[in-house]
Design a protein around this motif. Structure first.
Motif, mmCIF file in Angstrom:
data_model
loop_
_atom_site.group_PDB
_atom_site.id
_atom_site.type_symbol
_atom_site.label_atom_id
_atom_site.label_comp_id
_atom_site.label_asym_id
_atom_site.label_seq_id
_atom_site.Cartn_x
_atom_site.Cartn_y
_atom_site.Cartn_z
ATOM 1 N N GLY A 310 0.791 -1.221 0.000
ATOM 2 C CA GLY A 310 0.000 0.000 0.000
ATOM 3 C C GLY A 310 0.823 1.270 0.000
ATOM 4 N N GLN A 311 2.129 1.169 0.225
ATOM 5 C CA GLN A 311 2.995 2.351 0.214
ATOM 6 C C GLN A 311 3.205 2.819 -1.226
ATOM 7 N N VAL A 312 2.986 4.101 -1.477
ATOM 8 C CA VAL A 312 3.039 4.638 -2.835
ATOM 9 C C VAL A 312 4.405 5.270 -3.085
ATOM 10 N N ILE A 313 5.214 4.589 -3.894
ATOM 11 C CA ILE A 313 6.482 5.132 -4.385
ATOM 12 C C ILE A 313 6.494 4.923 -5.894
ATOM 13 N N ALA A 314 6.673 5.998 -6.656
ATOM 14 C CA ALA A 314 6.591 5.924 -8.118
ATOM 15 C C ALA A 314 7.891 5.387 -8.697
ATOM 16 N N THR A 315 7.775 4.739 -9.855
ATOM 17 C CA THR A 315 8.961 4.177 -10.499
ATOM 18 C C THR A 315 9.944 5.264 -10.928
ATOM 19 N N ASP A 316 9.446 6.455 -11.284
ATOM 20 C CA ASP A 316 10.391 7.497 -11.665
ATOM 21 C C ASP A 316 11.186 7.997 -10.465
ATOM 22 N N GLN A 317 10.652 7.816 -9.249
ATOM 23 C CA GLN A 317 11.445 8.125 -8.064
ATOM 24 C C GLN A 317 12.646 7.184 -7.968
ATOM 25 N N LEU A 318 12.416 5.902 -8.276
ATOM 26 C CA LEU A 318 13.513 4.945 -8.265
ATOM 27 C C LEU A 318 14.552 5.296 -9.331
ATOM 28 N N LEU A 324 21.048 9.531 -9.652
ATOM 29 C CA LEU A 324 21.802 10.457 -8.817
ATOM 30 C C LEU A 324 22.857 9.748 -7.976
ATOM 31 N N THR A 325 22.495 8.607 -7.391
ATOM 32 C CA THR A 325 23.487 7.894 -6.582
ATOM 33 C C THR A 325 24.620 7.343 -7.455
ATOM 34 N N GLN A 326 24.314 7.081 -8.719
ATOM 35 C CA GLN A 326 25.363 6.634 -9.650
ATOM 36 C C GLN A 326 26.369 7.761 -9.890
ATOM 37 N N HIS A 327 25.870 9.001 -10.011
ATOM 38 C CA HIS A 327 26.766 10.133 -10.223
ATOM 39 C C HIS A 327 27.447 10.570 -8.934
ATOM 40 N N ALA A 328 26.900 10.170 -7.796
ATOM 41 C CA ALA A 328 27.518 10.510 -6.511
ATOM 42 C C ALA A 328 28.259 9.312 -5.942
ATOM 43 N N LEU A 339 20.645 10.619 0.171
ATOM 44 C CA LEU A 339 20.055 10.984 -1.123
ATOM 45 C C LEU A 339 18.932 10.019 -1.500
ATOM 46 N N ALA A 340 19.197 8.725 -1.337
ATOM 47 C CA ALA A 340 18.185 7.723 -1.674
ATOM 48 C C ALA A 340 16.946 7.888 -0.804
ATOM 49 N N GLU A 341 17.154 8.175 0.481
ATOM 50 C CA GLU A 341 16.018 8.374 1.396
ATOM 51 C C GLU A 341 15.179 9.566 0.964
ATOM 52 N N MET A 342 15.841 10.631 0.530
ATOM 53 C CA MET A 342 15.135 11.834 0.092
ATOM 54 C C MET A 342 14.320 11.566 -1.175
#
Length: 351
Positions: A310-318, A324-328, A339-342
């Motif tokens: 039921g938790q809503v997290i969109a695929t574009d957030q992933l 971003l984590t790849q560049h960092a 960053l991932a948490e944000m």
């Protein structure tokens, strides 16, 4: 670079912005990821739109693994010439489905009609700039100086079809003597509309035609009028009416924030789009970011898949988090986790 940050909050001007890397493929508006030599092979505005929506490396991915019920619903809508009403949480790929169909079937650029609370049926059909036409007539008379009316501007210059009106234009075959191909129309977030819009759509969706009273009134003098379309092209309208010859493939999307009248539902093929599973998610990451991002971001992908029911997290957030984590990658682990948490904050979490 060791410090991935461009803006550092130091208050001292610097030129680090010149080191800003290329944007994520889904936020690239330059069209640099298109063309015959690109992974996707697309070109022009249509190719750029496809690359943003479906992934610049889409052709390197064997399949996005749509579920059988998704494929069946799309085919039902195609066979029956009915709109497809797609409901699901934000980021489940509702809008992308329209682009996927247009891309696979070669139906051209997707016409998009974004819906807001003030949207009316008229916005989707056409716009007539009566004030602009009057101003041009008055300006021509003023330039003439003696009040003599100059040549009347053609009315078609002040008429522009909306996305729905353009989709209903008579279809043209892709090749001489071929079958007329339908356009693809995305009516995005219909549940954001005013309460009357779903009901106002009924007749147009049922009949596949509409009238332009401004042109009907002069049809005896000007039986054919050339007007602008939502694509920026020109189309000829006969007798002041637009009547489709191939009913467009229409995708109506909804986040499920309201119910629709039964009269609209019976005219649609309904599809409830579930969040992507393991195979779909892996294919999506590969299409947008490539195999390296999928391997390096395996932990984030698993975190996304293990989210609470039921938790809503969109695929574009992933995708944002992976990019971003790849560049960092050169910074300490605690910063990457922050960053991932944000970026993976649940959309339904109270603030």
């Amino acid at each position: 670079m060791s410090d991935w940050r461009i803006y550092r909050g130091a208050g001292v001007p610097h030129e680090a912005v010149r080191e800003l890397p290329d944007p994520p493929p889904w936020r690239d508006f330059t069209g640099a990821g298109t063309g015959p030599d690109s992974p996707d092979g697309g070109d022009g505005p249509e190719g750029a739109d496809t690359a943003r929506r479906l992934g610049a490396r889409r052709r390197l991915v064997e399949s996005l693994h749509p579920r059988p019920e998704e494929v069946e619903a799309v085919n039902a809508a195609l066979y029956l010439r009915r709109p497809l009403l797609v409901t699901g949480n934000p980021g489940t790929g509702k809008s992308t489905l329209a682009h996927a169909v247009a891309h696979e079937l070669g139906l051209g650029r997707v016409l998009r009609w974004p819906i807001v609370s003030r949207t009316t049926l008229q916005d989707g059909l056409y716009h007539y700039d009566a004030i602009g036409r009057l101003q041009d007539v008055q300006l021509d008379r003023a330039v003439a100086g003696d009040g003599t009316p100059s040549a009347r501007p053609p009315i078609g210059s002040y008429l522009r079809l909306g996305p729905l009106g353009t989709a209903l234009l008579p279809a043209r075959p892709a090749e001489p003597g071929g079958v007329p191909l339908p356009r693809v129309l995305l009516v995005d977030e219909l549940d954001k509309s005013d309460i009357d819009l779903p009901s106002d759509l009924l007749n147009v969706l049922e009949d596949g035609e509409f009238a332009l009273p401004e042109l009907e009134r002069i049809a005896d003098r000007e039986p054919v009028t050339e007007v602008l379309t939502a694509d920026g092209d020109r189309a000829r309208i006969e007798g002041g009416r637009v009547r489709c010859t191939a009913f467009p493939f229409i995708v109506l999307t909804s986040n499920g924030e309201r119910d629709f009248p039964a009269a609209l539902l019976r005219r649609c093929i309904q599809l409830d789009l579930k969040p992507p599973g393991d195979e779909q998610l892996a294919a999506m990451v590969l299409a947008h970011l490539g195999e390296e991002a999928l391997e390096d971001g395996a932990e984030l992908v698993q975190r996304f898949l293990r989210r609470q029911p039921g938790q809503v997290i969109a695929t574009d957030q992933l995708l944002n988090a992976l990019f971003l984590t790849q560049h960092a990658s050169g910074v300490e682990r605690v910063s990457r986790d922050r960053l991932a948490e944000m970026l993976l904050r649940p959309l339904d979490r109270p603030r």
